[in-house]
Enzyme design. Structure first.
Site, short mmCIF file in Angstrom:
data_model
loop_
_atom_site.label_atom_id
_atom_site.label_comp_id
_atom_site.label_asym_id
_atom_site.label_seq_id
_atom_site.Cartn_x
_atom_site.Cartn_y
_atom_site.Cartn_z
N HIS A 48 0.85 -1.18 0.00
CA HIS A 48 0.00 0.00 0.00
C HIS A 48 0.90 1.25 0.00
O HIS A 48 2.12 1.14 0.16
CB HIS A 48 -0.93 0.01 1.23
CG HIS A 48 -0.22 -0.02 2.53
ND1 HIS A 48 -0.23 -1.09 3.39
CD2 HIS A 48 0.58 0.91 3.12
CE1 HIS A 48 0.51 -0.82 4.44
NE2 HIS A 48 1.01 0.38 4.31
C1 T46 Z 1 3.27 0.73 6.77
C2 T46 Z 1 4.04 -0.51 6.99
C3 T46 Z 1 5.52 -0.25 7.12
C4 T46 Z 1 -3.72 -0.69 13.73
O1 T46 Z 1 -4.77 -0.98 14.35
N1 T46 Z 1 -2.99 0.40 14.12
C5 T46 Z 1 -1.84 0.74 13.47
O2 T46 Z 1 -1.21 1.76 13.85
C6 T46 Z 1 -1.38 -0.06 12.38
C7 T46 Z 1 -0.11 0.29 11.63
C8 T46 Z 1 -2.12 -1.15 12.03
N2 T46 Z 1 -3.27 -1.47 12.70
C9 T46 Z 1 -4.01 -2.68 12.33
C10 T46 Z 1 -4.62 -2.66 10.94
C11 T46 Z 1 -4.59 -4.13 10.55
O3 T46 Z 1 -5.73 -4.78 11.06
O4 T46 Z 1 -3.09 -3.77 12.34
C12 T46 Z 1 -3.37 -4.68 11.30
C13 T46 Z 1 -2.15 -4.88 10.40
O5 T46 Z 1 -1.87 -3.65 9.73
P1 T46 Z 1 -1.38 -3.59 8.21
O6 T46 Z 1 -1.98 -4.70 7.44
O7 T46 Z 1 -1.60 -2.20 7.70
O8 T46 Z 1 0.19 -3.85 8.41
P2 T46 Z 1 1.36 -3.82 7.32
O9 T46 Z 1 2.51 -4.50 7.96
O10 T46 Z 1 0.91 -4.31 6.00
O11 T46 Z 1 1.71 -2.24 7.16
C14 T46 Z 1 2.20 -1.49 8.25
C15 T46 Z 1 1.49 -0.13 8.35
O12 T46 Z 1 0.08 -0.29 8.35
C16 T46 Z 1 1.85 0.79 7.22
O13 T46 Z 1 1.48 2.11 7.57
O14 T46 Z 1 3.74 1.65 6.12
O15 T46 Z 1 3.59 -1.28 8.13
#
Ligand code: T46
Length: 133
Positions: A48
């Site tokens: 993303h």
């Molecule tokens: C990025 C890369 C480096 C939350 O509830 N709070 C938060 O602050 C974050 C970051 C995530 N979440 C929840 C949302 C999803 O249900 O945690 C779950 C996993 O998040 P996500 O799929 O977005 O994680 P990544 O590893 O794909 O991405 C993350 C960050 O979201 C993003 O900003 O740049 O790490």
């Protein structure tokens, strides 16, 4: 597209310490910190971009790779040291991969979590890049 920042080690004979302070070695006000750990083998994360968010990533243990894409060129970066951080601006597509078992990726962010700030589709990301030019 990104900037690598070398972090000063304040260690002594007992070991090492690195301090992160906003508007000092972190060039924004830190509103949120999260960390990614225990990532399963073969998993890709990220996939993303963010509309407004700026972030600073440090691999404090182990290693992982990150693909960065600004819509025109791509770069793969190997994160394998707690002594360097990578500053990511908004509107950069990112994909993290090749996580070692012991990888802990710490992320500092300049905004609170906002799911509306995410662009989860690559074609939409390219469109937003064009409209922001
Ligand atoms: C990025 C890369 C480096 C939350 O509830 N709070 C938060 O602050 C974050 C970051 C995530 N979440 C929840 C949302 C999803 O249900 O945690 C779950 C996993 O998040 P996500 O799929 O977005 O994680 P990544 O590893 O794909 O991405 C993350 C960050 O979201 C993003 O900003 O740049 O790490």
């Amino acid at each position: 597209m990104y900037k690598i920042i070398d972090l000063d080690i304040k260690g002594d004979e007992r070991g090492s310490l690195i301090a992160l302070e906003d508007n000092s070695n972190i060039p924004f006000k830190i509103k949120r910190v999260y960390y990614i750990f225990d990532t399963k083998k073969g998993v890709k994360r990220g996939l993303h971009a963010h509309r407004r968010l700026k972030q600073f990533l440090i691999c404090v243990s182990g290693s992982c790779k990150i693909l960065l894409d600004n819509g025109y060129r791509q770069e793969n970066i190997y994160l394998n040291t707690p002594t360097k951080g990578i500053l990511l601006d908004s509107l950069i597509w990112r994909e993290m991969y090749d996580f070692s078992r012991d990888c802990v990726l710490v992320v500092l962010a300049n905004e609170y979590y906002d799911k509306d700030d995410y662009i989860n589709d690559y074609q939409s990301f390219l469109k937003e890049i064009k409209t922001n030019e």
